[in-house]
Design an enzyme around this catalytic site. Structure first.
Site, PDB file in Angstrom:
ATOM      1  N   ASN A  62       0.946  -1.402  -0.148  1.00  0.00           N
ATOM      2  CA  ASN A  62       0.051  -0.122  -0.051  1.00  0.00           C
ATOM      3  C   ASN A  62       0.732   1.110   0.036  1.00  0.00           C
ATOM      4  OD1 ASN A  62       0.559  -0.832   2.886  1.00  0.00           O
ATOM      5  ND2 ASN A  62      -1.226   0.360   3.452  1.00  0.00           N
ATOM      6  N   GLU A  64       0.357   5.139   0.625  1.00  0.00           N
ATOM      7  CA  GLU A  64      -0.319   6.364   0.999  1.00  0.00           C
ATOM      8  C   GLU A  64      -0.109   7.809   0.571  1.00  0.00           C
ATOM      9  OE1 GLU A  64      -0.904   5.649   5.331  1.00  0.00           O
ATOM     10  OE2 GLU A  64      -2.059   3.748   4.790  1.00  0.00           O
ATOM     11  N   CYS A  73      -4.220   0.759  -2.442  1.00  0.00           N
ATOM     12  CA  CYS A  73      -4.125  -0.558  -1.887  1.00  0.00           C
ATOM     13  C   CYS A  73      -2.789  -1.384  -2.308  1.00  0.00           C
ATOM     14  CB  CYS A  73      -5.292  -1.167  -1.767  1.00  0.00           C
ATOM     15  SG  CYS A  73      -6.759  -0.722  -0.991  1.00  0.00           S
ATOM     16  N   GLU A  75      -2.994  -4.398  -3.059  1.00  0.00           N
ATOM     17  CA  GLU A  75      -3.739  -5.351  -4.075  1.00  0.00           C
ATOM     18  C   GLU A  75      -3.775  -4.782  -5.484  1.00  0.00           C
ATOM     19  OE1 GLU A  75      -4.927  -4.749  -1.242  1.00  0.00           O
ATOM     20  OE2 GLU A  75      -6.143  -6.380  -0.618  1.00  0.00           O
ATOM     21  N   CYS A 110     -10.522  -4.892  -0.340  1.00  0.00           N
ATOM     22  CA  CYS A 110     -11.403  -4.094  -0.068  1.00  0.00           C
ATOM     23  C   CYS A 110     -12.552  -4.104  -1.496  1.00  0.00           C
ATOM     24  CB  CYS A 110     -11.059  -2.509   0.054  1.00  0.00           C
ATOM     25  SG  CYS A 110     -10.130  -1.658  -1.548  1.00  0.00           S
ATOM     26  N   CYS A 113     -10.762  -2.968  -4.723  1.00  0.00           N
ATOM     27  CA  CYS A 113      -9.798  -4.190  -5.154  1.00  0.00           C
ATOM     28  C   CYS A 113     -10.358  -5.246  -5.779  1.00  0.00           C
ATOM     29  CB  CYS A 113      -8.801  -4.396  -4.179  1.00  0.00           C
ATOM     30  SG  CYS A 113      -7.721  -3.268  -3.721  1.00  0.00           S
TER      31      CYS A 113
HETATM   32  N1  THU Z   1      -5.218  -1.576   2.460  1.00  0.00           N
HETATM   33  C1  THU Z   1      -4.812  -2.374   1.773  1.00  0.00           C
HETATM   34  O1  THU Z   1      -3.585  -2.026   1.156  1.00  0.00           O
HETATM   35  N2  THU Z   1      -5.388  -3.453   1.395  1.00  0.00           N
HETATM   36  C2  THU Z   1      -6.514  -3.958   1.837  1.00  0.00           C
HETATM   37  O2  THU Z   1      -6.825  -5.062   1.570  1.00  0.00           O
HETATM   38  C3  THU Z   1      -7.093  -3.360   2.885  1.00  0.00           C
HETATM   39  C4  THU Z   1      -6.447  -1.788   3.289  1.00  0.00           C
HETATM   40  C5  THU Z   1      -4.504  -0.265   2.990  1.00  0.00           C
HETATM   41  C6  THU Z   1      -5.086   0.998   2.483  1.00  0.00           C
HETATM   42  C7  THU Z   1      -4.533   2.027   3.391  1.00  0.00           C
HETATM   43  O3  THU Z   1      -3.298   2.338   3.081  1.00  0.00           O
HETATM   44  C8  THU Z   1      -4.477   0.993   4.762  1.00  0.00           C
HETATM   45  O4  THU Z   1      -4.418  -0.319   4.359  1.00  0.00           O
HETATM   46  C9  THU Z   1      -5.428   1.260   5.780  1.00  0.00           C
HETATM   47  O5  THU Z   1      -6.803   1.123   5.438  1.00  0.00           O
END
Ligand code: THU
Length: 157
Positions: A62, A64, A73, A75, A110, A113
Site C-alpha cells: 500500500n 499512502e 491498496c 492489491e 476492499c 480491489c
Molecule cells: N489496505 C490495503 O492495502 N489492502 C487491503 O486489503 C485493505 C487496506 C490499505 C489501505 C490503507 O493504506 C491502509 O491499508 C489502511 O486502510
C-alpha cells in the site's frame, strides 16, 4: 417470485504449513512486500503478491498520500503493476497480508480491489485464486472473484 440462495465455498488452512508449496511461496512473497509499504498515516502495512500464467510474481504494497484518497491498496498496486509489465499474462493467484505492531495480521481485499480483480478475471477469461492471511496465522483461500464480489458491476460497452 423466487427466493434464491447464494453459497460461497472457500478453504481455510489452520496454518501456512498446510498449504501447497506454490500457495505458501506466494504468501511469503506478500509478507516480504509488507516491508515496502508506505503507510505513515494508517501505520497498517499491506503486502500483496500476484502470480501470472507464465509464473512471474509481481508484488505490491500500500502506498499512502497526505491527500488520503490518492493512496492505493497493495492489491491494486500489484495488479496494475503486473498488467503494465505483462499485459498478455493472465492473473492466476493473489496473496494478501497485513503487518502492524510487529506482527502479520489479517487483510482482506476492499471492494474497489475486488472490482479490479473481477475485471482481470473477465479480461483473461480465467479464475483468480485469492489467499488472505487471517488472524492466528490461518489462511483463507477463495477461488473466483464472484465469491468475493457477488452481483458485481459489469457492462458491455
Ligand atoms: N489496505 C490495503 O492495502 N489492502 C487491503 O486489503 C485493505 C487496506 C490499505 C489501505 C490503507 O493504506 C491502509 O491499508 C489502511 O486502510
Amino acid at each position: 417470485m423466487k427466493e434464491k440462495e447464494l453459497v460461497i465455498n472457500y478453504v481455510e488452512y489452520d496454518s501456512m504449513d498446510e498449504m501447497p508449496a506454490a500457495e505458501r511461496e506466494l504468501m511469503e512473497q506478500a509478507m516480504k512486500a509488507t516491508a515496502t509499504a508506505y503507510a505513515p498515516y494508517s501505520r497498517f502495512h499491506v503486502g500483496a503478491a500476484v502470480r501470472l500464467a507464465d509464473g512471474t510474481v509481481v508484488t505490491g504494497s500500500n502506498q499512502e498520500n497526505i491527500a488520503y484518497p490518492s493512496g492505493l491498496c497493495a492489491e491494486r498496486v500489484a495488479l496494475f503493476s503486473a498488467s503494465a509489465q505483462k499485459p498478455d499474462q493472465a492473473v492466476e493467484m493473489l496473496a494478501v497480508v497485513g503487518y502492524t505492531e510487529g506482527e502479520y495480521c489479517e487483510a482482506s481485499p476492499c471492494g474497489a480491489c475486488r472490482q479490479v480483480m473481477a475485471e482481470y478475471e473477465s479480461r483473461y477469461a480465467n479464475t483468480i485464486t485469492v489467499l488472505c492471511y487471517l488472524s492466528g496465522g490461518r489462511i483463507r483461500r477463495i477461488t473466483g472473484v464472484k465469491s468475493l464480489l457477488p452481483f458485481g458491476f459489469d457492462a458491455e460497452l
